[in-house]
Structure formats: structure tokens, C-alpha cells
Scaffold this active site. Sequence first.
Site, PDB file in Angstrom:
ATOM      1  NE  ARG B 296      -4.013  -1.394   1.233  1.00  0.00           N
ATOM      2  CZ  ARG B 296      -5.074  -2.558   2.336  1.00  0.00           C
ATOM      3  NH1 ARG B 296      -5.486  -1.814   3.821  1.00  0.00           N
ATOM      4  NH2 ARG B 296      -6.298  -3.000   1.820  1.00  0.00           N
ATOM      5  CE1 TYR B 440      -1.773  -0.313  -7.682  1.00  0.00           C
ATOM      6  CE2 TYR B 440      -1.783  -1.781  -9.384  1.00  0.00           C
ATOM      7  CZ  TYR B 440      -0.616  -0.981  -9.181  1.00  0.00           C
ATOM      8  OH  TYR B 440       0.326  -0.359  -9.575  1.00  0.00           O
ATOM      9  CD  GLU B 441      -1.359  -4.610  -3.985  1.00  0.00           C
ATOM     10  OE1 GLU B 441      -1.631  -4.645  -3.268  1.00  0.00           O
ATOM     11  OE2 GLU B 441      -0.781  -5.131  -4.329  1.00  0.00           O
ATOM     12  N   GLY B 442      -6.621  -2.733  -2.216  1.00  0.00           N
ATOM     13  CA  GLY B 442      -7.381  -2.523  -1.435  1.00  0.00           C
ATOM     14  C   GLY B 442      -8.016  -1.063  -2.430  1.00  0.00           C
TER      15      GLY B 442
END
Lengths: 598, 598
Positions: B296, B440-442
Site C-alpha cells: 500500500r 489495487y491493493e485495496g
Amino acid sequence: MPTFRAPVQDTLFVLNDVLGYERYSNLAGFSDASPDVLEAILAEGAKLAENVMHPLNRVGDMEGCVRNDDGSVTTPKGFKEAFDQYREGGWMGLAVPVEHGGQGLPYTVHSAVGEYMSAANMALMMYPGLTQGAMAAILVHGSDEQKATWLPKMVEGAWTGTMNLTEPHCGTDLGLLRSKAVPNGDGSYRISGQKIFISAGEHDMSDNIIHLVLARIEGAPEGVKGISLFIVPKFKLDASGNPGARNAVSCGSIEEKMGIHGNSTCVMNYDEAEGFLIGEANGGLKAMFTMMNEARLGVGLQGLAVSEIAYQNAVAYAKDRIQGRSLTGPKAPDKKADPIIVHPDIRRKLMTMKAFNEAGRALVLWTAINSDVAHRSEDGAERQAADDHMGLMTPVVKGVLTDKGFEHAVMAQQVFGGHGYIEEHGMSQFVRDARIAMIYEGANGVQALDLVGRKLGLNGGRAVQAFFKEVGEFCEANRGDEQMAPYTKALKKGLNDLQAATMWLVQNGMANPDNAGAASTDYMHLFGLVALGYMWGRMAKTAQDKLATGANGSADFYETKLVTGRYFMERVMPETSAHLARLSTGSATMMALAAEAF
Amino acid sequence: MPTFRAPVQDTLFVLNDVLGYERYSNLAGFSDASPDVLEAILAEGAKLAENVMHPLNRVGDMEGCVRNDDGSVTTPKGFKEAFDQYREGGWMGLAVPVEHGGQGLPYTVHSAVGEYMSAANMALMMYPGLTQGAMAAILVHGSDEQKATWLPKMVEGAWTGTMNLTEPHCGTDLGLLRSKAVPNGDGSYRISGQKIFISAGEHDMSDNIIHLVLARIEGAPEGVKGISLFIVPKFKLDASGNPGARNAVSCGSIEEKMGIHGNSTCVMNYDEAEGFLIGEANGGLKAMFTMMNEARLGVGLQGLAVSEIAYQNAVAYAKDRIQGRSLTGPKAPDKKADPIIVHPDIRRKLMTMKAFNEAGRALVLWTAINSDVAHRSEDGAERQAADDHMGLMTPVVKGVLTDKGFEHAVMAQQVFGGHGYIEEHGMSQFVRDARIAMIYEGANGVQALDLVGRKLGLNGGRAVQAFFKEVGEFCEANRGDEQMAPYTKALKKGLNDLQAATMWLVQNGMANPDNAGAASTDYMHLFGLVALGYMWGRMAKTAQDKLATGANGSADFYETKLVTGRYFMERVMPETSAHLARLSTGSATMMALAAEAF
């Protein structure tokens, strides 16, 4: 694959119930489009958009246009056939005066249907869209002979049109343009030069392409005062007025663009092509603005249209995709997870788009009605007021609806998570297509400057004062109405901010024009919020009245309006204070650095 | 073609002058990267980014990755050679502990260089980037044997890594995942299932690919409590630890995406592939978060990086392109028009990006230093405070820097007008590439929920209180300083808004969690503004001190800082009140409509 459903009920609500479409039945063309006919036309347009245009949207994106070795351009599979249906349906000449072969119906109806078409297939609709702009210029500035020569086939859609303004070294600043026109002595000219970014410049969808080209007549003054507008057909006309010999204009290449792949964006080379002056020599800028204003409203409509279709697909995905549980406990306990529409942050996105789209639609249609009044009313004062409104709202509709339209395409894509980033879901295309609308027909920064630098001060601020008065009176008239309070209070607050910003401009923009430039984009968006907020005020008022007097089985529809309008007031209108705060800081800091410091 | 110059001077200003990098020389690794060494490393990284990575950025976009019939994936021309230079330069293991073959240098230095690399070629840098996440998981959760088996080759860059989380029906909600693991009885497992959106899942740049795969051990509990993490190599290792027989994992297809074409985003099929449990059975989520937090921050850095390179190219264009005249009279009278950097609305865009990039860089580096302190300090209280900070800032860095990074890529593209929409100028690529970082990545909505729903309340709000205290004390300490007033007043106002929003959440989020969800995105951005504003406060203070004590010939640099910071305070910070006003309206209206009403 994305889906699309034309928001006909919503268009009818705005036209019939909010804007009182029937009140305009005295205007030319309106009586031919009575509410019944209107509804039938919208339904027909919806069908064409949904069933013919929309299925080709992704095809157009994937295939794009291809320039062949001989300079011809092949459009995506199916585009020509779809366009055939469009012209055979008489859509091209819907609002063109009857004497030129059109149907003479209201521009308002053309705009309403135009939203559906652009939502369904923005790239395809640019072919007829540019033709509308070209026709407008010929209608307003062409001689009777020119009108008779060029318009009927364009109205039919047998020929299409283009607008040739930009050159490699000049876009916004047309004073720099170099294309030149040399008189042949017989009234015609030889046009030479290179134009770029010419939408629908070359393609295989029509029998002829009528280019409207800005060029400089030999010996003309420098700058914008030396620019003239010319009609340059792809094929010269033979004695009987049919396309004959090829003119010396050709497509040098087509651009590889971020989006609208289905539209051919051409580099056009003019090599002593035969052209005909339209309007006065050196009066090209004025004629250009006729096309441009038409086109700017059309581009604003594109912003709204893409926002609408992107929203619809985000809604479908949010109802279908299950992921996680509602924060307040399971809502679909029979499933392994809840549909993501239960999550507030997904709702926030959907409500933001919905609230914008519905107000944007009202703003476009309100402006379109004003265009009809400006062109068709027999009352001079009415015409003037409507024309004022049009001039004022054109940059707002173009700038705000396209900035927001793009923002919402991005927002809708976000609802899809990773699936939104994959081309097959079509959300990426909406984002890539919507992006151009912020740029062409005058980048949005130019719209903001047009609003602040030209439109505000015109005729002593008559247009803007009339707008303030109308919005202010609306708030005042509903002040005692408890149910209207959530709408009028927020709207009044927005109006106050806008008036304060206007006052700031008056006080600071004259002394230092950089202050006006520095404020322009914030001012335009502040203006847009108040205009959209006013549309919500009126829609809420209408919905409330309908509910009070019997909703005819549509109570849900009106209740939904009231909630959506409240959302706009609570969540969108607060931005007005930030715009005011920002622009009030002036240009000093913004302009302080030397270019080398960047 | 776009250009890129790594902002080394700015990184050094932040690290040395603002954050007092030398104060951390007691931490492991910092003494090996003394200010001199730091400067040399940054210069070396800048060279690699500018000369090797950047020239391949457009190549990667145009060529993309190709999946061959045998399931292998060919990366764009030159990618492998560039990656060879990267690994040979030792960049992969820069911050990996020495005992695992790394150089043990600060994570801070890795981050600083990472910005340059991602700016130069985001898609290429994802191959080593994902490897960092995979290494982090093995470092923290792997057994000694696993570390010895897998890490050295990954640190070398001979092998790369991936993170396999998402499945077609689940992304955010990993509790739904279906991939399964069946024990072989010898400590290994047979992994089966399908994973999608796997960045760098298959390619030709390394000798082995180490997939970290979330799967459910047969009989494990439902939901996230039954998820375990496995190491699944593309090639099984032979007796001497070298890649041997092919494992039953393959790339089924690669996705056609909006951007980052140079990175292969794969559908990965596991068909009883041999895998090894890492960490505890059913403890996969925890291990996953180790990768995720690392990733993140890396994604937040991508947002900043693309914003920086897009800004640089917008500046170059704005200085070069001539169009129109300054509103206050010609600035380049020798030319036919002025460079567009003279226009306030162009300035507004450039200043907005510049002010964000510089504060974003400071925020990333401040957080990176905290990461080093959290991992390397010998003082427990210091470690805890730094870890608190990291946890709190991770969603802010990811969510805010990527939302804004994208917004600025769009803004930079707008400076180019129509030329920005054409692929050849590269601005479209920045927009298309930057878009994924918001997802992406949440997705950023998930970041906002992580901040509001988890991080705020953790340990009784210890982290957020510490942050408020630090910012408040900074304002207080500079209250008497006239020159600092433009910074501290706006920052204090922002802090007040943030504290009011936090109070609102405490009072309304417990009773109805939908209120927290409804507030989350506005809260995250409000938080980001205060964090960035605080960075500007500190940068301004430093610049002012430098100017007062002798600027060593860099007076222009510091003066520019002061102006840029003032711009941030005047033009960016006012947004905090809009965020507060919006979120304070709660969730009632947002949640009022039935799903059918959309």
C-alpha cells in the site's frame, strides 16, 4: 458488456413537469411536437440509441478507424449501417427549418434525443454531431445559394460536415493560423494548409464531406481579424450538384487517441483545394463561433451522456456484485455476502452521479428551451433574455458538465474495482471517451475564461443579474415552505457564495486581469453548482407539488426525486464555499514564481 | 516524447533539512547511508531511472505483454535488460537485512529511489515491486528454512515474487475465497483454484516466480478465519535448490487493461500445484496484511510518482507552447504569442501539482522514516509511536496520494490541450497508468474504511491523538512568528476541521456504523490535507530558517518553497471545510433509497 437504457421518463419529467414544455406551444415547431408527439419521438430515439447505436460502442472502441494507403478511412464495422438508420429516421434534420429540408422541430427535442445517442455511442454520434455545427454555420452565415447547394444533402445525412480550426501550432489562439486562401477570381478560392484534430475529417459513411475551414485570405490583416471561413467539399459538385471530381483535400493520417476510437480524428492537408467564402471576408471568427456555440452545448451534452451510461452500469454492478456485509448487519442473509450497493461509500458514488445527472439533464434542457425561444420567439424582449441565458450558460454547460462527466465516469469505474480497469467491462472506455470532452471545442480553462472575461460583463452584466434574480426569487417564493427548506436554504447559501465571488471579480478583476484568470475555473464550477442546485430546487418543488396533488401512481418517482435533490444539497453544494475561499485569494501567489522555478 | 528528471535536490531537502535524517544515525543501516552516501545512492538511482527505465516507458505501453501459446509471457522489448541492470545494481535488496543477502540500508532510502523508478516506468517497476511484498511476507512469517530457501535468490532478483489474493468472485471480501489446499502429508500441500489480476504473474524476466497464494486448507473454517498463505514456486526446486520441474501453476490469460500495459496482469490457474504453508494454518490474513501494508505504501508512492512525471512534462509544455497573450500584456513580445505558462489558469494547474508533489514526497518520506524506526529502534516507546504512525498513515498515503496522483495526471494532460489526448505525447499513458493505483491493493474506498473503521479507534485512538498533538504543537510553537502565519493559520484551521470531523465520527459512527462509512472518503481526504498541510508547515519553517541563517546560494530554492507552500494553504486547504460540511450530513439521505430506485 455495458448496457444502456435511455432515461425517457426523466426527460419527460423535466420537460413537461418542471420546465412547462406546453407553455412554449406558441413557438414555431413546438405545436408539431405536442407532448404526445414528444413522447413518441423520445421513445423512438431511445430505441435507436439502445438497439442500434449502443451495441456498436465497444466495437468502435476496439476496431477504431483505419486509414488505407489511398488516404481513405474505414470506420468500424456496422457504423455506416447504423448511421444509415439514423439519417433514414430523419434525425439529422430534426430541428433544421422545414424550408431547408428539415422537420423544424424544437432544438430542445433534438437535445433530449442527443443525450441518448451520445450515451449510447459517443464516437459514432460525432459524425452527425459535427455536421450539425457545419449546418448551423451555413444556415446563419451562408448565402441563399450556399444554403440551397449544401444544406439539403447535409440535412438528409447524405453528406456530412466538419469544422477545421486547429493547426499544429495553434488551437486556442486562432490568430496564429497560417492556412491561406488565394482568390481564383471567379468567387472561389484555393485553400492551402494543414489542419489537425479534425473529427470525422475523412470516413466512408457519407457521399461527400463538407469541410468548413478557417483560413487567411492573402493580404488579410494579422491576428483573428484576418480570418475567413470557407466551405471546402471533399468532392467538388458537378453541374447537377452531385459529387464529382475529387478536391485537393486529403487525410494525411489519423491520430492514435486515448479514446473515441470509433471517430476518425484526422490530419487534413489542403493543397490548393477549391473553397468558397462563407459570410464576410475576414469575418471568419464570428461564423466560427456560430458552429462553436452549437458544438459547445453538444459537448456539454456528451459529458452528461457518458456520466449517465457510466452511472447506469455502476448501478447494475453494485446490485449484482456481492462482497462483504452491510455495516448494519446482513441485508442478503441468504447469500454469502451482500450486494455492494449496501455499502455507504458505494452509495455515495451512485447518489453523487445520480444527483448530478438529473440536474445536468434539467440544465441542458432548460438551456435548449432558451435556445428555441432565442431563435423562434416573436417577442423581442423574450428573445433577448433567452439569448442572454444561452450565452451565459454555454461555457457553464460545456465546462462543468464535461469536467463532472469525466469525474463520474471515473467514479463509476471505481465501483467495479479491478474489473473496472479491464477493458472488457467497458468502464475504461467511458473514462477514455469522456476525457476528450474536457478538451475539444475550447478546453475547459477557455470556457472558464469566456465566462469570467466575456459573458459576465456583457451588456453591463445583464445576463448574470437576470440569473441571480431568478434564483433569488425562487428561494424567496419558497421561503415559507417548510418542506422546501432543505433545498432553498442550501441553494440560497450557494447563491450568496456566487454573488460574493462575482463581487470579488468586479472589484479585483478589472484592476488586475490575472485575478480574473486565477479565479476563472473556480468561478465556473461555483456557477455550475448554483445552476444545478437551482435545477434541483425546481425539480423538488415540482415533485412536492405532484405528491400533494396526486401522483398518479408515480409517488415513488417523486419521492426519489426529493431524496436525490436533498443529497445534492447536503453533499454537493458545500463545495461552493471552497470555491469562493480559493478564488478570493487572488493571483499573487499563483503568479509569483518565475518560469524557471517550476 | 515525455522526459523525466529525478527530483533529487527535493528529496535531499526533505530528508536532510526537514526530517533531520542525521538524527536517525543510531538506527541499524543508517550509519551505512550517511548523508554523503545517501546523496550518492540517490544520484545513482536517478541515473538508472532517467536513462534506463524511463526510455522504456512508452515502449511498454505500446507493446504490452504477450501470452504465447505455451502459456509463457513475453514482456516488452528491453524490459528484461533494464531489470538486469536494476538487480545487478543491488536495488532489489537495498533495504533487506544483510543476513538475507540484502544491503540493510534504510527503507527510507529504498522509498526515495522507488519514487524515481516508478515515475520513470511504473509498469516495469511492478515486477520488483511485487517481489518486495512477497519478500516482506517471507521475512516476517517464513520459517528459517523458508527464508534460507527463497529469500537469497529473490534479493538477488534472480527470482521474482507475486501476491495471489483475488479470485473472480472475491477481491475486497477475501472470506469468500475458494482456492483450496490439500495436505500431502509431507508438509507440502496441493493448491488448486483460479486467481485473477495477478500482477507479474508470468513473465520472462526471472528464472523463477515465487507466488504467495491465499487458499483454504480442506476443512478450514469458513470466512477469513480459514485462510492460509502458501509459497508456490513456478518451478519446484531440485535437490540443490535450483529451479527444476515445472509446478502445476500456469497463466491462463493476460488481461487487456486500460494502462500499465508493460506489466503482465494474469489469470493464474493452480491445478494441484505444490505449495508450502507460510506462517500458521488459518493465519493467512495476517501474513497477507504484511505484504499488503508494504504494497500500500508502494502504491501511494506510485500515485506521487506519476503525478511528478506528469507535472514535469506539463511544465515543459507550458514553457514551450506559445498561445495567446498574457492578460497583463505581452511577456514575450519577440514572439507571436506568449508561452502558456503566463496564463493564470495554467499556473493554477502547475502550482496545484507542484504543491501537492512536494508535500506528498515529504509525507511518504516521513512515513518511511517511521517505518525504519518501527522496525529498527531499540527503544520500545519509539517503536510503538512509529508503528502507530505507520498504521495510521498507510491508508492516507495510499488513498490520498493515488486519488490526487490520478487527478494531477489528468490536470497535466489538460495543459497539453488536444495534444494531451494523442498517445504520442505520453500524457494519456500517465492518466491510464495512474488510474490503477486508486484500485489495487485495496480500492480507495476500502482505505477510507480502514482509516475510519479500524485505525482511528485502535488503542483508544492513540495514533490519531499523537498526530493531532504533534500538528497542534507545531502551530502553537510558531504562533508568534509573523512570517509563519500564512502557514500555521491555515493549518490550524484544517486541524480544527479534522478534529471536528473526528468528534463527529466518535459521536455518530458508533450509534450507526453507516455514518462512519458515509463519512469515510471525505474524512480520509480531510486527513490527507492536514497531513500534507503539516508537511508544508514544516517545509516552510525549514526554508525560512535556512534563509535566515544563510542559504548557501540556494535562496531561490527556499523562496520557491515558501511561495509553493503558501499556494497550498490558499488554494488547497480550503477544501477541508467542504469535507467537514459534507460528512457532517450523515448517512440518512445517502442510504434512504431502495436499491430499485437507482
